[in-house]
Scaffold this active site. Structure first.
Site, PDB file in Angstrom:
ATOM      1  N   ASN A   1    -119.207  68.235  43.760  1.00  0.00           N
ATOM      2  CA  ASN A   1    -119.548  68.810  42.433  1.00  0.00           C
ATOM      3  C   ASN A   1    -121.033  69.054  42.346  1.00  0.00           C
ATOM      4  O   ASN A   1    -121.792  68.378  42.998  1.00  0.00           O
ATOM      5  CB  ASN A   1    -119.188  67.942  41.283  1.00  0.00           C
ATOM      6  CG  ASN A   1    -118.267  68.674  40.323  1.00  0.00           C
ATOM      7  OD1 ASN A   1    -118.324  69.858  40.127  1.00  0.00           O
ATOM      8  ND2 ASN A   1    -117.453  67.912  39.682  1.00  0.00           N
ATOM      9  N   THR A   2    -121.503  69.780  41.652  1.00  0.00           N
ATOM     10  CA  THR A   2    -122.697  70.508  42.005  1.00  0.00           C
ATOM     11  C   THR A   2    -123.460  71.009  40.788  1.00  0.00           C
ATOM     12  O   THR A   2    -122.883  71.350  39.776  1.00  0.00           O
ATOM     13  CB  THR A   2    -122.272  71.708  42.866  1.00  0.00           C
ATOM     14  OG1 THR A   2    -121.511  71.231  43.957  1.00  0.00           O
ATOM     15  CG2 THR A   2    -123.455  72.492  43.359  1.00  0.00           C
TER      16      THR A   2
END
Length: 482
Positions: A311-312
């Protein structure tokens, strides 16, 4: 670069489910003085003491998502300092001060972040150190509540004063080493102290006169370029945005690229990948010939290429001098491993979950000191040797698909940067995965609700399994340079 680092540090505090200094970082930088693009790979490696032997001995077929086994060396802090040394201006302590202040004084939690924290804590609350950091009063903070993380503020302060060695060779590294040993982990002081990042040459594909740039593996940016190469042989503009004809060839081009992604993409220090072959126009023509214009394929073979014996949150910044930074940073899944070392205020990434631990011959097989296959990819576009677009799309495996759609929206459909991101997207799920597992049913083509029902009906006639979804199509940020 100063702004990018300062923003990334604050994001690690205020978006702790998505990013932070327990994770990795990649960047593409346009240097106005040199009129040149630079790439940077700030990904960490697997612990030197961990191999497939451990998984075979314990009967574990997949690297788990949580706990100590998926933890790899965090590369973000080293990336900050390497990028700052080459491109930065203001002193690092000044860049980290806003994050330090917000960590101590607190900040009101926004609706999206409160939702992320609330929806993910159940499976993580028993991981050592997690609840003490992210569940004050026994629960995650709610929307509008002021959240403080003084431990992270103290960690940032140590880094501001002691530099990157404070993280990789000082008290922070020793704390991580002690914590991992206490909880059955493999990441060690030696792994941290020997960590290195590196500048890399970005790779590109020319799409109708626009040079689209990505970073080479161990990331998946090559797939975006392969998709565009495959699609360049079609008159996309005449098909029309949102048409079944366009979405069909886009989905099939994605399937082709992701088969190669599953077979070939890995740490280049361990695998000599056929990048030039993967990105050649001749190879794209061969692959494109496999697409049936009227029928969806259940499976495609990966390309048969020669391999010689790897996730970013996304942000982009431009300044008055013409410098541009395209930067992406992540801890992998939401709240990553859930492991929060004592008193440090950040969670360790679980990027090692991407390794294959079943097939020792697989390009992405786990090996001591190897960098895992990576999903996070920054992007850049130049034309006639000048920068025109810095952008990124967040969301795991959707990123190459998203990159290709943004470029097509701008180049083929003439959208502006806001329209290009707002336009409804597709996301195909179900080709071969980086671990080597294969889904043979053709997968599912997910479409945002803006695609009309007639198009969905026609896609089903072509053999696609079509579904409507929300929230799986990735975020989007972009800066255009005119």
């Amino acid at each position: 670069m100063d702004a990018a680092i300062a923003a990334n540090a604050v994001l690690g505090l205020v978006e702790p489910a998505s990013c932070g200094i327990g994770g990795d970082l990649f960047a593409i930088v346009w240097d106005a003085k040199e009129q040149k693009l630079f790439g940077f790979n700030g990904s960490g490696r697997a612990p030197k003491s961990l191999s497939i032997d451990h998984f075979e001995k314990e009967g574990i077929r997949y690297v788990p998502l949580y706990g100590p086994l998926p933890v790899t060396v965090p590369g973000a802090v080293d990336a900050w300092f390497a990028l700052h040394e080459k491109f930065g201006n203001l002193p690092m302590d000044q860049l980290l001060q806003p994050a330090i202040d917000y960590g101590r004084e607190g900040f009101p939690v926004s609706e999206v972040i409160a939702y992320e924290m609330e929806s993910n804590y159940e499976g993580l609350k028993d991981q050592p150190g997690f609840a003490a950091t992210y569940m004050p009063g026994g629960r995650p903070p709610r929307k509008g509540e002021v959240f403080r993380n003084p431990d992270l503020a103290n960690t940032y302060e140590q880094i501001a004063k002691g530099g990157r060695d404070a993280f990789y060779k000082g008290a922070i590294a020793r704390t991580i080493d002690r914590y991992m040993k206490e909880h059955g982990g493999f990441l060690s002081y030696e792994d941290l102290s020997s960590h290195t990042s590196n500048f890399v040459n970005p790779i590109s594909a020319n799409y109708r006169g626009h040079e689209v740039w990505e970073l080479p593996p161990n990331g998946q940016g090559t797939a975006a370029l392969q998709i565009l190469n495959n699609l360049e042989g079609y008159d996309i503009a005449s098909m029309g945005f949102g048409s079944d004809e366009y979405l069909h060839v886009l989905t099939e081009a994605k399937k082709l690229a992701y088969e190669d992604r599953a077979r070939y993409y890995a740490d280049p220090e361990f695998v000599n990948m056929p990048i030039d072959q993967l990105l050649s126009k001749e190879y794209a023509a061969e692959r494109r010939a496999l697409i049936d214009p009227r029928k969806a394929a259940s499976t495609y073979p990966a390309g048969d290429l020669e391999i010689e014996a790897g996730n970013t949150t996304y942000l982009t910044v431009a300044d008055k001098d013409g410098n541009v930074v395209s930067l992406i940073q992540s801890i992998y899944s939401e709240f990553a491993s859930g492991m929060v070392p004592d008193g440090l205020g950040f969670v360790l990434q679980n990027r090692g979950q991407s390794f294959n631990v079943q097939d020792r011959s697989h390009a992405n097989a786990l090996m001591p000191g190897k960098r895992p296959f990576h999903t996070i990819i920054p992007a850049f576009v130049t034309k006639d040797g000048k920068p025109v677009l810095s952008f990124g799309v967040m969301g795991g495996g959707v990123q190459p698909q998203g990159h290709a759609q943004i470029v097509i929206n701008v180049v083929d459909f003439g959208m502006n940067l806001q329209e290009a991101g707002d336009a409804p997207r597709m996301r195909h799920v179900g080709s071969s995965q980086p671990s080597g597992s294969v889904m043979t049913n053709g997968g599912t083509l997910y479409l945002e609700s803006g695609i009309d029902y007639k198009t969905k009906r026609e896609l089903r006639k072509r053999g696609h399994r079509v579904a409507t979804a929300v929230g799986i199509f990735g975020g989007y940020q972009a800066i255009g340079i005119d």
